[in-house]
Design a protein around this motif. Structure first.
Motif, short mmCIF file in Angstrom:
data_model
loop_
_atom_site.label_atom_id
_atom_site.label_comp_id
_atom_site.label_asym_id
_atom_site.label_seq_id
_atom_site.Cartn_x
_atom_site.Cartn_y
_atom_site.Cartn_z
N GLU A 58 12.75 16.44 20.97
CA GLU A 58 11.86 17.96 21.56
C GLU A 58 12.88 19.23 20.61
O GLU A 58 12.12 20.24 20.23
N GLN A 59 14.10 19.29 20.00
CA GLN A 59 14.92 19.81 19.56
C GLN A 59 14.10 20.24 17.81
O GLN A 59 13.55 21.40 17.38
N ILE A 60 13.59 18.96 17.32
CA ILE A 60 12.84 19.26 15.80
C ILE A 60 11.82 19.88 16.21
O ILE A 60 11.50 20.11 15.27
N ALA A 61 10.84 19.65 17.25
CA ALA A 61 9.08 19.05 17.23
C ALA A 61 8.91 20.70 17.80
O ALA A 61 8.00 20.69 19.04
N ALA A 62 10.16 21.65 18.24
CA ALA A 62 9.91 22.68 19.31
C ALA A 62 9.94 22.70 20.43
O ALA A 62 8.11 22.88 20.76
N GLY A 63 10.05 21.83 21.03
CA GLY A 63 10.02 21.11 22.76
C GLY A 63 7.77 20.55 22.67
O GLY A 63 8.58 20.29 23.54
N ASN A 64 7.41 20.04 21.83
CA ASN A 64 6.41 18.91 21.76
C ASN A 64 7.50 17.21 21.36
O ASN A 64 7.19 17.14 19.89
N THR A 65 8.03 16.77 22.60
CA THR A 65 9.05 16.05 22.31
C THR A 65 8.17 14.31 22.02
O THR A 65 8.35 13.63 21.38
N VAL A 66 7.04 14.41 22.47
CA VAL A 66 5.99 13.47 22.08
C VAL A 66 6.28 13.70 20.66
O VAL A 66 5.85 12.44 19.25
N LYS A 67 5.34 14.59 19.82
CA LYS A 67 5.62 14.91 18.45
C LYS A 67 6.14 14.04 17.55
O LYS A 67 6.66 13.84 16.73
N GLY A 68 7.60 14.89 18.04
CA GLY A 68 9.12 14.67 17.55
C GLY A 68 9.35 13.49 17.56
O GLY A 68 9.79 12.76 16.81
N ALA A 69 8.95 12.56 17.97
CA ALA A 69 9.67 11.15 18.95
C ALA A 69 8.77 9.87 17.74
O ALA A 69 9.12 8.95 17.38
N GLY A 70 7.76 11.15 17.54
CA GLY A 70 6.47 9.42 16.25
C GLY A 70 6.70 10.01 15.70
O GLY A 70 6.70 8.94 14.67
#
Length: 191
Positions: free
Chosen positions: A45-57
């Motif tokens: 969530e942190q690295i993708a500015a709140g977009n946890t799905v994108k960050g996890a992907g």
């Protein structure tokens, strides 16, 4: 390499090895293992500015054959620079597609490690998904394979080990992802 079609006796042996590794974990390793995916979720969530799905992907796409620390470094760098680097071209391509907005489930192989890693990071409360990586394999077979091939791209072999983690989790009374994470911590910190 373990057989693609394991016998019941082999499956029982793998399950017992997982339970044994769980039982060998210190209280601190159990605590950290239980928090592993929730902490990874927060990092995504942190690295993708709140977009946890994108960050996890992106974390999952860049995870193959990387330590967790290196995986995090590459993913953070990808979001800072707007493009992935530092990995093989297939992983970079997948990470870049995810960063461009493609659903990770359309990019990642959802039936094996990378897809399962994505699910466990995106949904740390998931009660069925389990990540079978080289460490999970080695825990289950009770042997450190080092650089030897494990054959985890074979769906039958992967699913056999995933089922063994599910059986071990049922015996222990935890979710499969927690059992995998705790045994992973105990395995990588072995003396």
């Amino acid at each position: 390499m373990i057989p693609v079609k394991s016998t019941e006796e082999q499956r029982a042996s793998y399950t017992q090895a997982i339970v044994k590794k769980w039982n060998s974990a210190t209280q601190d390793q159990v605590r950290r293992g239980r928090m592993w995916y929730p902490t990874a979720h927060e990092f995504a969530e942190q690295i993708a500015a709140g977009n946890t799905v994108k960050g996890a992907g992106v974390l999952a796409a860049l995870s193959a054959n990387k330590s967790w620390g290196e995986n995090c470094r590459l993913a953070r760098k990808a979001f800072i620079e707007g493009k992935a680097s530092g990995h093989v071209s297939d992983a970079i391509s997948k990470a870049n597609r995810i960063m461009s907005g493609t659903d990770p489930a359309e990019v990642l192989p959802m039936h094996i490690k990378t897809g399962s890693f994505y699910v466990c990071i995106a949904e740390p409360g998931n009660t069925e998904t389990v990540v079978i990586d080289r460490h999970a394999h080695d825990v289950a077979v009770g042997e450190i394979y080092g650089q030897r091939e494990r054959g985890l791209g074979a769906l039958g072999r992967y699913n056999t080990l995933a089922d063994c983690y599910r059986h071990a989790a049922h015996q222990i009374g935890e979710s499969p992802s927690v059992v995998q994470a705790v045994t992973w911590v105990a395995h990588i910190e072995r003396r």
